[in-house]
Enzyme design. Structure first.
Site, PDB file in Angstrom:
ATOM      1  N   GLY A   4       5.994  -7.863   3.442  1.00  0.00           N
ATOM      2  CA  GLY A   4       6.484  -9.248   3.330  1.00  0.00           C
ATOM      3  C   GLY A   4       6.765  -9.925   4.655  1.00  0.00           C
ATOM      4  O   GLY A   4       6.928 -11.143   4.706  1.00  0.00           O
ATOM      5  N   ASP A  54       8.311   2.344   4.005  1.00  0.00           N
ATOM      6  CA  ASP A  54       6.865   2.489   4.034  1.00  0.00           C
ATOM      7  C   ASP A  54       6.323   2.608   2.605  1.00  0.00           C
ATOM      8  O   ASP A  54       6.930   3.288   1.781  1.00  0.00           O
ATOM      9  CB  ASP A  54       6.573   3.794   4.795  1.00  0.00           C
ATOM     10  CG  ASP A  54       5.183   3.820   5.343  1.00  0.00           C
ATOM     11  OD1 ASP A  54       4.259   3.431   4.597  1.00  0.00           O
ATOM     12  OD2 ASP A  54       5.016   4.214   6.509  1.00  0.00           O
ATOM     13  N   TYR A 114     -11.562   0.527   6.660  1.00  0.00           N
ATOM     14  CA  TYR A 114     -10.828  -0.552   5.981  1.00  0.00           C
ATOM     15  C   TYR A 114     -11.620  -1.014   4.749  1.00  0.00           C
ATOM     16  O   TYR A 114     -11.080  -1.108   3.643  1.00  0.00           O
ATOM     17  CB  TYR A 114     -10.636  -1.696   6.981  1.00  0.00           C
ATOM     18  CG  TYR A 114     -10.023  -2.964   6.425  1.00  0.00           C
ATOM     19  CD1 TYR A 114      -8.765  -2.966   5.842  1.00  0.00           C
ATOM     20  CD2 TYR A 114     -10.704  -4.184   6.542  1.00  0.00           C
ATOM     21  CE1 TYR A 114      -8.199  -4.150   5.368  1.00  0.00           C
ATOM     22  CE2 TYR A 114     -10.137  -5.365   6.079  1.00  0.00           C
ATOM     23  CZ  TYR A 114      -8.893  -5.339   5.485  1.00  0.00           C
ATOM     24  OH  TYR A 114      -8.339  -6.507   5.023  1.00  0.00           O
ATOM     25  N   LYS A 141     -10.828  -0.726   0.751  1.00  0.00           N
ATOM     26  CA  LYS A 141     -10.789  -1.909  -0.119  1.00  0.00           C
ATOM     27  C   LYS A 141     -11.714  -1.724  -1.330  1.00  0.00           C
ATOM     28  O   LYS A 141     -11.341  -2.098  -2.448  1.00  0.00           O
ATOM     29  CB  LYS A 141     -11.146  -3.180   0.661  1.00  0.00           C
ATOM     30  CG  LYS A 141     -10.064  -3.619   1.655  1.00  0.00           C
ATOM     31  CD  LYS A 141      -8.738  -3.969   0.977  1.00  0.00           C
ATOM     32  CE  LYS A 141      -7.692  -4.505   1.915  1.00  0.00           C
ATOM     33  NZ  LYS A 141      -6.376  -4.698   1.275  1.00  0.00           N
ATOM     34  N   ILE A 173      -8.089 -15.071   7.551  1.00  0.00           N
ATOM     35  CA  ILE A 173      -7.030 -16.051   7.262  1.00  0.00           C
ATOM     36  C   ILE A 173      -6.489 -16.621   8.570  1.00  0.00           C
ATOM     37  O   ILE A 173      -6.105 -15.882   9.475  1.00  0.00           O
ATOM     38  CB  ILE A 173      -5.927 -15.406   6.413  1.00  0.00           C
ATOM     39  CG1 ILE A 173      -6.539 -15.077   5.050  1.00  0.00           C
ATOM     40  CG2 ILE A 173      -4.737 -16.341   6.247  1.00  0.00           C
ATOM     41  CD1 ILE A 173      -5.654 -14.315   4.145  1.00  0.00           C
TER      42      ILE A 173
END
Ligand code: AKB
Length: 315
Positions: free
Chosen positions: A10, A50, A139, A143, A169
């Site tokens: 977050g 974690d 990665y 995914k 992003i």
């Protein structure tokens, strides 16, 4: 039942903008952050930890009577290549811990996938929703595996888990960490400080990008629709605009910012070369009325004003 939302990761690039958006929609005390970073900014409920710690996640879910999880904690493409074992553990064990909790406590889950699921064998223009998934990075491997794991939990246990494949992003409130698309943020900080930028990608490398507000909108929109409308339980393609470093530099210069750009490519070039140029997101448009708001020009204007604000606060 009152919504209680846990946001893992977050305090990160997406989380730090998703959390206020969720608070605005569902109320100040509806959100709890779980992050392994030290919290220097968030005033609300925060748990340090974690996502590989299953007991901590379960204890947090029980303690705060969590009803939904936005599971953002993840290593990105570049940090993943530096430590593949850690990438596997955080991205896959972390996700499995969240899905297990969701199964036991009947929670709804959002989990972001990425354009990193695609690889050299994928059609690179207008990449289809259903296509070849042979990523070259760990990665991307996590995914693709994560997407299949989400679909498995939905089919076998009816866990309502929803996902979108984030493109690069672009945001200014917090800096990203360890991504291949990060040049599209760095360029603004350099343009507004020295006026010089050395880009780690070639000038003609096209990649799908999205302004943060649209990424937050996609995340909240997909979680808000009726479950019957979600026909993809791996992850939805979403798209906003595609650009190259050269196109982005030109768009910045058009706003009267002088910018000199050089190029010095590194390992990130080969990662970018394996990702699509543009994305076909018709399924998301059809199923849950996905529609982005920010094109490249609007994104550049927002970034220039946001980064200017950040830089003047620092001085
Ligand atoms: C990265 O560059 O690794 C990320 C992504 C596209 O998922 N921004």
């Amino acid at each position: 039942m009152k919504k209680k939302i846990l946001v893992t990761g977050g305090l990160g690039q997406v989380g730090s903008e998703l959390v206020p958006a969720l608070e605005k929609k569902y109320g100040k005390n509806s959100v709890i952050i779980l992050d392994k970073k030290e919290n220097l900014v968030y005033k609300g409920l925060y748990v340090k930890g974690d996502v590989v710690n299953k007991k901590l996640i379960e204890d947090t879910v029980k303690k705060y009577k969590i009803t939904e999880i936005y599971h953002l904690a993840s290593l990105l493409s570049v940090t993943g290549e530096q430590n593949p074992e850690l990438a596997w553990s955080v991205n896959i064990e972390g996700l499995r811990n969240i899905l297990e909790c969701a199964r036991i406590y009947n929670l709804k889950v959002f989990w972001p996938s990425s354009i990193a699921v695609f690889g050299m064998t994928t059609p690179q223009d207008e990449t289809p929703q259903k296509t070849i998934l042979e990523p070259t990075t760990i990665y991307g491997v996590t995914k693709v595996s994560g997407e299949l794991l989400c679909q498995y939990y939905f089919k076998k246990y009816k866990v309502d888990v929803r996902s979108v494949r984030y493109p690069g992003i672009i945001s200014w409130k917090t800096l990203p960490g360890g991504g291949t698309t990060d040049y599209a943020i760095d360029i603004f900080w350099h343009a507004l400080s020295t006026g010089n930028y050395t880009c780690f990608l070639n000038k003609n490398t096209a990649l799908p990008m999205m302004y943060i507000d649209d990424a937050i909108k996609a995340t909240i929109d997909i979680m808000g629709v009726d479950a019957k409308k979600i026909t993809i339980r791996t992850s939805y393609n979403i798209s906003s605009f595609s650009c190259t470093p050269e196109l982005l530099a030109t768009a910045i210069r058009k706003q009267n910012i002088p910018l000199k750009m050089k190029h010095a490519t590194d390992i990130r070039q080969s990662i970018a070369d394996s990702w699509p140029n543009s994305i076909d997101d018709r399924q998301a448009k059809k199923d849950w009325k996905w529609k982005p708001v920010f094109d490249i020009k609007k994104t550049v204007k927002e970034m220039l004003s946001g980064v200017t604000k950040m830089q003047s606060n620092k001085n």
